[in-house]
Each structure stands twice: as C-alpha cells, then as structure tokens.
Design a protein around this motif. Structure first.
Motif, PDB file in Angstrom:
ATOM      1  N   PRO A 138       4.088  14.469   5.566  1.00 13.83           N
ATOM      2  CA  PRO A 138       4.089  13.132   6.163  1.00 13.83           C
ATOM      3  C   PRO A 138       2.719  12.449   6.145  1.00 13.83           C
ATOM      4  CG  PRO A 138       5.430  14.608   7.477  1.00 13.83           C
ATOM      5  CD  PRO A 138       4.736  15.457   6.450  1.00 13.83           C
ATOM      6  N   ARG A 139       1.649  13.202   6.331  1.00 18.11           N
ATOM      7  CA  ARG A 139       0.306  12.607   6.250  1.00 18.11           C
ATOM      8  C   ARG A 139       0.070  12.040   4.845  1.00 18.11           C
ATOM      9  NH1 ARG A 139      -4.206  15.200  10.000  1.00 18.11           N
ATOM     10  NH2 ARG A 139      -2.931  16.002  11.705  1.00 18.11           N
ATOM     11  N   ARG A 140       0.446  12.830   3.836  1.00 21.40           N
ATOM     12  CA  ARG A 140       0.252  12.361   2.464  1.00 21.40           C
ATOM     13  C   ARG A 140       1.075  11.107   2.189  1.00 21.40           C
ATOM     14  NH1 ARG A 140       2.576  16.375  -1.055  1.00 21.40           N
ATOM     15  NH2 ARG A 140       4.306  14.950  -1.483  1.00 21.40           N
ATOM     16  N   MET A 141       2.318  11.100   2.668  1.00 16.73           N
ATOM     17  CA  MET A 141       3.170   9.926   2.481  1.00 16.73           C
ATOM     18  C   MET A 141       2.547   8.697   3.117  1.00 16.73           C
ATOM     19  SD  MET A 141       6.908  11.646   3.204  1.00 16.73           S
ATOM     20  CE  MET A 141       7.769  10.058   3.227  1.00 16.73           C
ATOM     21  N   MET A 142       2.040   8.841   4.336  1.00 13.89           N
ATOM     22  CA  MET A 142       1.439   7.685   5.017  1.00 13.89           C
ATOM     23  C   MET A 142       0.177   7.215   4.306  1.00 13.89           C
ATOM     24  SD  MET A 142       2.164   8.305   9.101  1.00 13.89           S
ATOM     25  CE  MET A 142       2.553  10.050   9.192  1.00 13.89           C
ATOM     26  N   ARG A 143      -0.659   8.165   3.867  1.00 15.40           N
ATOM     27  CA  ARG A 143      -1.870   7.775   3.132  1.00 15.40           C
ATOM     28  C   ARG A 143      -1.515   6.986   1.868  1.00 15.40           C
ATOM     29  NH1 ARG A 143      -3.661  13.270   4.204  1.00 15.40           N
ATOM     30  NH2 ARG A 143      -5.292  13.275   5.812  1.00 15.40           N
ATOM     31  N   GLU A 144      -0.518   7.493   1.127  1.00 14.34           N
ATOM     32  CA  GLU A 144      -0.134   6.833  -0.129  1.00 14.34           C
ATOM     33  C   GLU A 144       0.388   5.431   0.125  1.00 14.34           C
ATOM     34  OE1 GLU A 144       2.638   9.602  -1.777  1.00 14.34           O
ATOM     35  OE2 GLU A 144       1.077  10.900  -2.635  1.00 14.34           O
ATOM     36  N   HIS A 145       1.185   5.261   1.190  1.00 13.48           N
ATOM     37  CA  HIS A 145       1.734   3.941   1.469  1.00 13.48           C
ATOM     38  C   HIS A 145       0.670   2.986   2.012  1.00 13.48           C
ATOM     39  CE1 HIS A 145       5.531   5.971   0.766  1.00 13.48           C
ATOM     40  NE2 HIS A 145       6.089   4.774   0.684  1.00 13.48           N
ATOM     41  N   VAL A 146      -0.270   3.517   2.774  1.00 13.12           N
ATOM     42  CA  VAL A 146      -1.400   2.683   3.217  1.00 13.12           C
ATOM     43  C   VAL A 146      -2.180   2.188   2.005  1.00 13.12           C
ATOM     44  CG1 VAL A 146      -3.687   2.827   4.300  1.00 13.12           C
ATOM     45  CG2 VAL A 146      -1.657   3.584   5.557  1.00 13.12           C
ATOM     46  N   ALA A 147      -2.413   3.070   1.037  1.00 15.42           N
ATOM     47  CA  ALA A 147      -3.156   2.668  -0.166  1.00 15.42           C
ATOM     48  C   ALA A 147      -2.399   1.601  -0.943  1.00 15.42           C
ATOM     49  CB  ALA A 147      -3.406   3.897  -1.040  1.00 15.42           C
ATOM     50  N   GLU A 148      -1.068   1.733  -1.028  1.00 11.58           N
ATOM     51  CA  GLU A 148      -0.264   0.735  -1.743  1.00 11.58           C
ATOM     52  C   GLU A 148      -0.318  -0.619  -1.051  1.00 11.58           C
ATOM     53  OE1 GLU A 148       3.664   2.284  -2.100  1.00 11.58           O
ATOM     54  OE2 GLU A 148       3.067   3.961  -3.391  1.00 11.58           O
ATOM     55  N   VAL A 149      -0.184  -0.608   0.275  1.00 10.66           N
ATOM     56  CA  VAL A 149      -0.232  -1.863   1.029  1.00 10.66           C
ATOM     57  C   VAL A 149      -1.615  -2.500   0.905  1.00 10.66           C
ATOM     58  CG1 VAL A 149      -0.095  -2.879   3.337  1.00 10.66           C
ATOM     59  CG2 VAL A 149       1.596  -1.176   2.627  1.00 10.66           C
ATOM     60  N   ALA A 150      -2.659  -1.679   0.983  1.00  7.66           N
ATOM     61  CA  ALA A 150      -4.028  -2.193   0.855  1.00  7.66           C
ATOM     62  C   ALA A 150      -4.233  -2.847  -0.504  1.00  7.66           C
ATOM     63  CB  ALA A 150      -5.033  -1.070   1.070  1.00  7.66           C
ATOM     64  N   ALA A 151      -3.737  -2.195  -1.565  1.00 14.40           N
ATOM     65  CA  ALA A 151      -3.897  -2.750  -2.905  1.00 14.40           C
ATOM     66  C   ALA A 151      -3.125  -4.055  -3.069  1.00 14.40           C
ATOM     67  CB  ALA A 151      -3.422  -1.724  -3.941  1.00 14.40           C
ATOM     68  N   ALA A 152      -1.964  -4.135  -2.427  1.00 21.99           N
ATOM     69  CA  ALA A 152      -1.129  -5.325  -2.583  1.00 21.99           C
ATOM     70  C   ALA A 152      -1.642  -6.519  -1.781  1.00 21.99           C
ATOM     71  CB  ALA A 152       0.307  -5.008  -2.171  1.00 21.99           C
ATOM     72  N   HIS A 153      -2.335  -6.254  -0.665  1.00 23.11           N
ATOM     73  CA  HIS A 153      -2.676  -7.348   0.242  1.00 23.11           C
ATOM     74  C   HIS A 153      -4.167  -7.442   0.573  1.00 23.11           C
ATOM     75  CE1 HIS A 153       1.577  -8.064   0.784  1.00 23.11           C
ATOM     76  NE2 HIS A 153       1.757  -6.797   1.109  1.00 23.11           N
ATOM     77  N   GLY A 154      -4.987  -6.756  -0.193  1.00 25.80           N
ATOM     78  CA  GLY A 154      -6.430  -6.927  -0.048  1.00 25.80           C
ATOM     79  C   GLY A 154      -7.049  -6.194   1.122  1.00 25.80           C
ATOM     80  N   GLY A 155      -6.463  -5.118   1.560  1.00 28.30           N
ATOM     81  CA  GLY A 155      -7.035  -4.338   2.640  1.00 28.30           C
ATOM     82  C   GLY A 155      -7.960  -3.253   2.123  1.00 28.30           C
ATOM     83  N   SER A 156      -8.714  -2.649   3.040  1.00 32.38           N
ATOM     84  CA  SER A 156      -9.641  -1.577   2.639  1.00 32.38           C
ATOM     85  C   SER A 156      -8.957  -0.217   2.611  1.00 32.38           C
ATOM     86  CB  SER A 156     -10.819  -1.522   3.612  1.00 32.38           C
ATOM     87  OG  SER A 156     -10.379  -1.063   4.896  1.00 32.38           O
ATOM     88  N   GLY A 157      -7.855  -0.078   3.342  1.00 32.51           N
ATOM     89  CA  GLY A 157      -7.193   1.218   3.448  1.00 32.51           C
ATOM     90  C   GLY A 157      -7.816   2.123   4.481  1.00 32.51           C
ATOM     91  N   ASP A 158      -8.830   1.618   5.197  1.00 30.27           N
ATOM     92  CA  ASP A 158      -9.475   2.407   6.256  1.00 30.27           C
ATOM     93  C   ASP A 158      -8.789   2.079   7.578  1.00 30.27           C
ATOM     94  OD1 ASP A 158     -11.771   3.577   4.685  1.00 30.27           O
ATOM     95  OD2 ASP A 158     -12.120   1.427   4.354  1.00 30.27           O
ATOM     96  N   VAL A 159      -7.961   3.008   8.050  1.00 32.83           N
ATOM     97  CA  VAL A 159      -7.153   2.718   9.239  1.00 32.83           C
ATOM     98  C   VAL A 159      -7.005   3.959  10.114  1.00 32.83           C
ATOM     99  CG1 VAL A 159      -5.795   0.891   8.129  1.00 32.83           C
ATOM    100  CG2 VAL A 159      -4.994   3.257   8.042  1.00 32.83           C
ATOM    101  N   GLU A 160      -6.721   3.681  11.376  1.00 32.76           N
ATOM    102  CA  GLU A 160      -6.306   4.725  12.318  1.00 32.76           C
ATOM    103  C   GLU A 160      -4.800   4.569  12.519  1.00 32.76           C
ATOM    104  OE1 GLU A 160      -8.169   5.771  16.451  1.00 32.76           O
ATOM    105  OE2 GLU A 160      -6.580   4.278  16.754  1.00 32.76           O
ATOM    106  N   ILE A 161      -4.061   5.674  12.340  1.00 29.97           N
ATOM    107  CA  ILE A 161      -2.613   5.661  12.514  1.00 29.97           C
ATOM    108  C   ILE A 161      -2.278   6.519  13.724  1.00 29.97           C
ATOM    109  CG2 ILE A 161      -0.383   6.279  11.501  1.00 29.97           C
ATOM    110  CD1 ILE A 161      -1.706   6.002   8.733  1.00 29.97           C
ATOM    111  N   THR A 162      -1.709   5.904  14.742  1.00 27.78           N
ATOM    112  CA  THR A 162      -1.269   6.636  15.928  1.00 27.78           C
ATOM    113  C   THR A 162       0.253   6.679  15.932  1.00 27.78           C
ATOM    114  OG1 THR A 162      -3.198   5.907  17.186  1.00 27.78           O
ATOM    115  CG2 THR A 162      -1.313   6.761  18.449  1.00 27.78           C
TER     116      THR A 162
END
Length: 378
Positions: A138-162
């Motif tokens: 699940p950690r890997r899945m969340m990291r991968e999806h964060v990276a995809e969203v960041a690439a699509a919308h101009g984010g850095s991908g540096d986030v805290e997930i609670t």
C-alpha cells in the motif's frame, strides 16, 4: 453502500470468481490509495475527482466513490468506504480516510497513522518499530499515485499522508493486531488490491506475521491453536507468552509451510480431537466444508492400538469423531494419543526436515487433554 465498479477488460482474479457467484472487494490498501489520490488531486486542483480511479499492482483499474471530502489551506482529506465484496472481512463497511498535506521540497512521501490505524511496537514485521501499520505494498501504491498526480498537475510530490479508519481501534480488537504488537488500530493491508472472497488471505498473512514476531522476540517454542479453548490449554501446559500463540484456525498447512521456511525450535499443535484427526489423515485444511472426519481411518488407528474388530466397526459407524473417541476411552484404547502421534508425523512430513521439533495435543470441547504425542523432529 456504494459498490465500486471494476474497470478491467482483461478480467483477472475477479473473473475467476464468476463461476462461484461471489463478488470480490477491495483491500484497505486500495481504499487508502484511492482516498490519497483524490485528496492530493484536490489539493493541487481544488476539485475532488469522484469517482476516483486507481491502478492496482497487477493492472486493474477500479473506480471508487468518495464518501467524505474536505479541503482547507495546505491540506485535503478524502474518504472511501471499504467494500470487501462477499468476503467476511471485519473491515467491510469501514470508512478509510487519507489526509494529504504539502511538505517542503525534498521531503518525499511521509506516512502517518491517524485515528484507527495502528502503530508497530514489536520487531519482526515488515515495518520498523514506531512506524504506522501501513504495509509496504500500500505504501508503494500511494507513492506511485502521488507521483502521477504531481506530474499531471504540477505538484512536487512531497507530501505527508495520514491514513485513518473510523472506529478502527475498536475493530482491531477482533484481529491479531494487539497480539503481534500493532497497537491503536488496524493495519492497512493488501498486495493485489483485491479481496478474494473466502480466500482467507488476511488470516494466513496474520499467521505468518505471528511467526515473524515470535522469531524476532527470540522465542524457540510456538503453538498453532485452532481456537481460544486450545490456546488456554496450551498456555496451561507450557506457560507460553501470548506472542507464542498462533491462531491457526483451520489453516494447519499455512502454519507448517511457513514454519518450514522460517523455522522455530519447537512447534506445538493444539486443537479439538475431531479437527486434528483430519490432520492425522493428511488434510492440511481443517474446515468442515473442505475436509471431513474419516471414521474408517479412526477405526484402523484404533485397531493398531488394540481395538477389537467389533469396536472398530462401532468406530467406523459412529456419529462423530468425539463419539468414536469416547468408545475407545471406555475400552481402554488410546485413540487420542494415536491421533496425536499420527498428526505429528503428518506435520513432520510437511516440514520436510526443517529444524523444528513437533508435538500435538488433542482436546475435547471443554479443553481437557484427550490425546498427546511425544515431541519428535530432526
């Protein structure tokens, strides 16, 4: 409750269930990934995608409806109700939330345990002590999806997930988590994202984690028990700590195969006479739907212990395994000990020479010992 559609033209594991009529569901890891994806998208765009679609480790594309959403300055929260399909999963219907906050550049992805998600307190799990109980896939899945969203919308991908799960601490009391040192709530689990009904994969995974924790604690004696009564009996016999007790249920084979690969010095198997007679007859799944008490087999065992032919015939036609046992007890034939010894030998055969000594204890419904083997092994 919303039942998330599954978009996967190629079929897959869920297609294999069509002939059973059982509906697959989603793991907590998949739900947390969907909630994270929606929350981070909203954080970058101002809008929550609903439904939100994710990619599973083996390529499926499920879509999840959002059950909760909240957007504020620097943070966003989305929630997904877990649908376990037709599996009797204790987390079915739980609301899995993910709150995403932006971190300074270079921070990477940081995971936190919110209310209802446990924290690791004992070594031996695939996570370090002190980490939130969010498993590696699940950690890997969340990291991968964060990276995809960041690439699509101009984010850095540096986030805290609670990640949090409503009522998770209460639900966790009916799981293995407290025993294996995960305190404060549930684990975020899943390796494929899909819950296969009645696969009992979560139970078997808990058995494996129980062995891991016992080994990490330096224990040299563990006990596979079929239920709470057998746990009480084996604790009385051997004064074992709680983390040495493996709630194997019907999955004797799962315990033996994992201990074969991850040896412990001694394994005691303790359970009801009827269940362990199935192991003695070579069955590794002791569930009543998948194996039956073989009374002719018990009759043959009784003959080897001195039963007369007349008694053996009574055993072969007895109503239950326990009835067969009582017939033998009345005649002075040690059927309980014979079953325990044969079950031990079957266990050793599965262990295939692994450095594990085994003994077996058979009990009745009240927890009284009705059969016991000697310890044997390499």
């Amino acid at each position: 409750m919303h039942r998330s559609p599954f978009v996967n033209p190629a079929g897959g594991r869920e297609a294999q269930l069509k002939h059973t009529g059982l509906r697959p569901g989603w793991t907590t890891g998949a739900c947390a990934t969907a909630a994270t994806t929606a929350a981070y998208t909203a954080l970058l765009t101002g809008d929550f995608p609903d439904p939100v679609t994710i990619t599973l480790p083996k390529g499926g594309r499920p879509a999840f409806a959002l059950a909760a959403e909240e957007l504020s300055a620097g943070a966003a929260m989305a929630g997904v109700v877990k649908d376990a399909g037709d599996d009797p999963d204790v987390t079915h219907g739980a609301l899995v939330r993910s709150t995403v906050r932006v971190l300074p550049a270079g921070s990477g992805v940081v995971f936190r345990a919110g209310p209802g998600v446990g924290t690791v307190t004992l070594p031996g799990l695939p996570l370090e002590v002190g980490e939130p109980a969010i498993n590696p896939v699940p950690r890997r899945m969340m990291r991968e999806h964060v990276a995809e969203v960041a690439a699509a919308h101009g984010g850095s991908g540096d986030v805290e997930i609670t990640v949090s799960i409503d009522h998770g601490e209460e639900i966790a009391r009916s799981t293995w988590n407290p025993r294996i040192g995960i305190l404060g709530g549930l684990s975020v689990l899943g390796t494929t994202g899909i819950v296969v009904p009645y696969s009992c994969s979560a139970w078997i995974d808990s058995i494996r984690r129980g062995v891991d924790v016992a080994r990490a604690a330096g224990l040299t004696h563990v006990a596979g028990c079929t239920g709470s009564t057998s746990e009480k009996t084996v604790t009385t016999l051997y004064d074992l700590p709680e983390i040495a007790l493996l709630d194997m249920g019907d999955f004797a084979g799962a315990v033996l195969k994992y201990v074969r690969q991850h040896p412990v010095g001694r394994l005691t198997i303790c359970g009801g006479f009827a269940k362990l007679s199935k192991l003695a007859a070579g069955h590794l799944d002791l569930h009543s739907a998948r194996s039956q008490v073989d009374k002719p087999f018990l009759a043959d065992l009784a003959r080897s212990g001195g039963a007369t032919e007349a008694l053996a015939e009574e055993i072969a036609t007895a109503n239950t395994g326990l009835a067969a046992l009582r017939l033998c007890e009345a005649a002075g034939v040690p059927l309980g000990d014979l079953v325990a010894a044969r079950a031990r030998d079957e266990a050793l055969a599965v262990l295939r020479g692994a450095p594990v000594a085994v003994d077996v204890v058979c009990i009745d419904r009240a927890g009284a010992v009705v059969g016991r083997s000697a310890v044997a092994g390499p």
